[in-house]
Write an enzyme that holds these catalytic residues in place. Structure first.
Site, PDB file in Angstrom:
ATOM      1  N   GLU A 183     -15.504  -1.643  12.397  1.00 20.12           N
ATOM      2  CA  GLU A 183     -16.658  -1.239  11.807  1.00 20.12           C
ATOM      3  C   GLU A 183     -17.916  -1.354  12.066  1.00 20.12           C
ATOM      4  OE1 GLU A 183     -15.734  -2.498   6.877  1.00 20.12           O
ATOM      5  OE2 GLU A 183     -13.934  -1.894   8.186  1.00 20.12           O
ATOM      6  N   ASN A 230     -11.585  -2.179  15.922  1.00 16.68           N
ATOM      7  CA  ASN A 230     -11.355  -1.467  15.023  1.00 16.68           C
ATOM      8  C   ASN A 230     -11.870  -0.760  14.170  1.00 16.68           C
ATOM      9  OD1 ASN A 230      -8.636  -1.277  13.133  1.00 16.68           O
ATOM     10  ND2 ASN A 230      -9.722  -3.151  11.667  1.00 16.68           N
ATOM     11  N   HIS A 266      -6.435   3.900   6.298  1.00 17.37           N
ATOM     12  CA  HIS A 266      -5.873   3.692   5.287  1.00 17.37           C
ATOM     13  C   HIS A 266      -6.763   5.595   4.208  1.00 17.37           C
ATOM     14  CE1 HIS A 266      -6.495  -0.055   4.639  1.00 17.37           C
ATOM     15  NE2 HIS A 266      -7.964  -0.072   5.139  1.00 17.37           N
ATOM     16  N   GLU A 294      -3.811  -0.769   9.372  1.00 15.88           N
ATOM     17  CA  GLU A 294      -4.448  -1.708   8.104  1.00 15.88           C
ATOM     18  C   GLU A 294      -3.854   0.010   7.018  1.00 15.88           C
ATOM     19  OE1 GLU A 294      -7.908  -2.204   7.073  1.00 15.88           O
ATOM     20  OE2 GLU A 294      -8.035  -3.280   8.831  1.00 15.88           O
ATOM     21  N   ASP A 296      -2.014   2.054   4.319  1.00 15.85           N
ATOM     22  CA  ASP A 296      -2.281   2.709   3.189  1.00 15.85           C
ATOM     23  C   ASP A 296      -2.079   3.581   2.828  1.00 15.85           C
ATOM     24  OD1 ASP A 296      -4.491   2.001   2.869  1.00 15.85           O
ATOM     25  OD2 ASP A 296      -4.450   0.069   1.973  1.00 15.85           O
TER      26      ASP A 296
END
Length: 395
Positions: A183, A230, A266, A294, A296
């Site tokens: 990030e 990432n 996400h 990651e 979800d």
């Protein structure tokens, strides 16, 4: 994502007999095809004897993984069985972050991370190391807010170098992929003004040179680990995704040893589904590996009538549940359809230990298993996609 929490929950009463490691690794030629629309009902544990995500993923060579909460792994038997049997890669939610591995300057605590690595080895799983450089979850002795520090710019650079080399060296030969930097960009495509960026600017360098340094140091410490950048919101074409794309090309032009880009994944049902496959492919076309790191899918959930002000893990409407399932299927399909997409990682096991409710009030139900560790419809949806897709073997 911006914030991650470690959740403590009591052991849950789940009596399912989950397949042994040998069964989980059985040849896909001998699995039973899942039936369309076949979902486990509450209290029905027969799902646990069917081919796992891990087994079905062998058809394409894609690695399917999960992020692991080490407060639960090894202490909650049902949670541990799911991690061990359903996935062929694991990622630590927290225990490899700088805050956890060096809580006191100069004193390392590798115990929890070592335990995860040992569990992965025992279960023939690969490990994604997460994460070496991030503006969040820094040790308080280094920075309390991710942007300021009492150290001089040169000390910041020296401490960053020591941290990266020490951690990668500790796990040398045991990590498949490292999220080296996490990030580094804002949503508008500008560089994040982190403590690292500011230190490098103060040294008269390009603020983002810390990224190149971190990759070079990590490669020197373990030349065989795959090194990833990432970030979140790379799934959508826009200012951030474009900025990271251009930056990665600059790293390559500088011969920085970057192997891949991680798309966190996400997603939220209140927003449209991103042009994910196109973005995976354009980064892959740079000669890079890509991964969903990651995943979800959160949505609005029903309030809990027994506990005002709290929420269940049930989507607010059947339409939202259907949208969630569609998003899960589309994310996995996008990865399968890009040969350079080598892994697909879900950010957590069950809704009861998801980070979502603690950050997005009124949203949740974001994972594959419910509060009681029963599989949700989206779990079967992923099995179905893995079974039916004639995907190319991974790059």
């Amino acid at each position: 994502m911006r914030i991650r929490h470690s959740f403590l929950v009591s052991a849950l009463a789940v009596t399912a007999l989950i397949a042994t490691p040998g069964a989980a690794m059985a040849s896909p030629d001998h699995v039973t095809e899942p039936h369309e629309g076949q979902h486990a009902q509450h209290g029905d544990h027969s799902w646990a004897t069917r081919p796992s995500l891990r087994t079905l993923s062998m058809r394409s060579g894609l690695k399917v993984g999960t992020a692991v909460n080490m407060d639960l792994y090894g202490s909650d038997a049902a949670y541990t069985r799911i991690v061990d049997q359903q996935f062929n890669t694991v990622t630590p939610e927290n225990v490899m972050k700088w805050q956890l591995v060096e809580p006191t300057q100069g004193t390392y605590d590798w115990a929890a991370a070592d335990r995860l690595v040992a569990g992965a080895r025992a279960n023939h799983q690969l490990v994604r190391g997460h994460t070496l450089v991030w503006h969040n979850q820094l040790p308080s002795w280094f920075s309390t807010d991710g942007t300021t520090t009492s150290f001089t710019p040169q000390q910041v650079r020296d401490l960053l170098h020591k941290h990266v080399v020490d951690e990668v060296s500790h796990f040398r030969g045991k990590i498949w992929q490292w999220d080296v930097v996490n990030e580094a960009f804002n949503d508008d495509g500008t560089p994040r003004q982190s403590v690292f960026y500011k230190a490098y600017e103060a040294l008269g360098l390009n603020g983002l040179d810390y990224v190149a340094d971190a990759f070079r140091w990590a490669h020197q410490a373990d030349p065989h680990a795959l090194l990833f950048y990432n970030d979140y919101n790379l799934e959508f074409t826009g200012a951030k995704s474009n900025a990271v794309y251009d930056f990665v090309k600059q790293l390559q032009a500088q011969h920085v040893p970057i192997d891949g880009v991680g798309f966190q994944g996400h997603l939220d049902t209140q927003y449209g589904f991103p042009d994910l496959q196109n973005n995976l492919q354009r980064f892959a076309d740079l000669g890079l590996k890509v991964a969903l790191t990651e995943v979800d899918v959160r949505t609005f959930v029903q309030p809990d009538p027994a506990n005002p002000g709290t929420y269940t893990d049930t989507p607010l409407t059947p339409e939202l549940q259907a949208t969630q399932e569609s998003y899960w299927k589309q994310t996995l399909q996008a990865c399968l359809d890009v040969p350079q997409c080598i892994s697909y990682t879900v950010w957590g096991v069950a809704d009861s230990n998801s980070w979502i409710p603690g950050v997005f009030t009124g949203e949740g139900a974001a994972l594959l298993f419910d509060d009681n560790l029963n599989p949700k419809p989206q779990y079967q949806d992923l099995r179905q996609v893995l079974w039916t897709t004639k995907a190319p073997r991974r790059a």
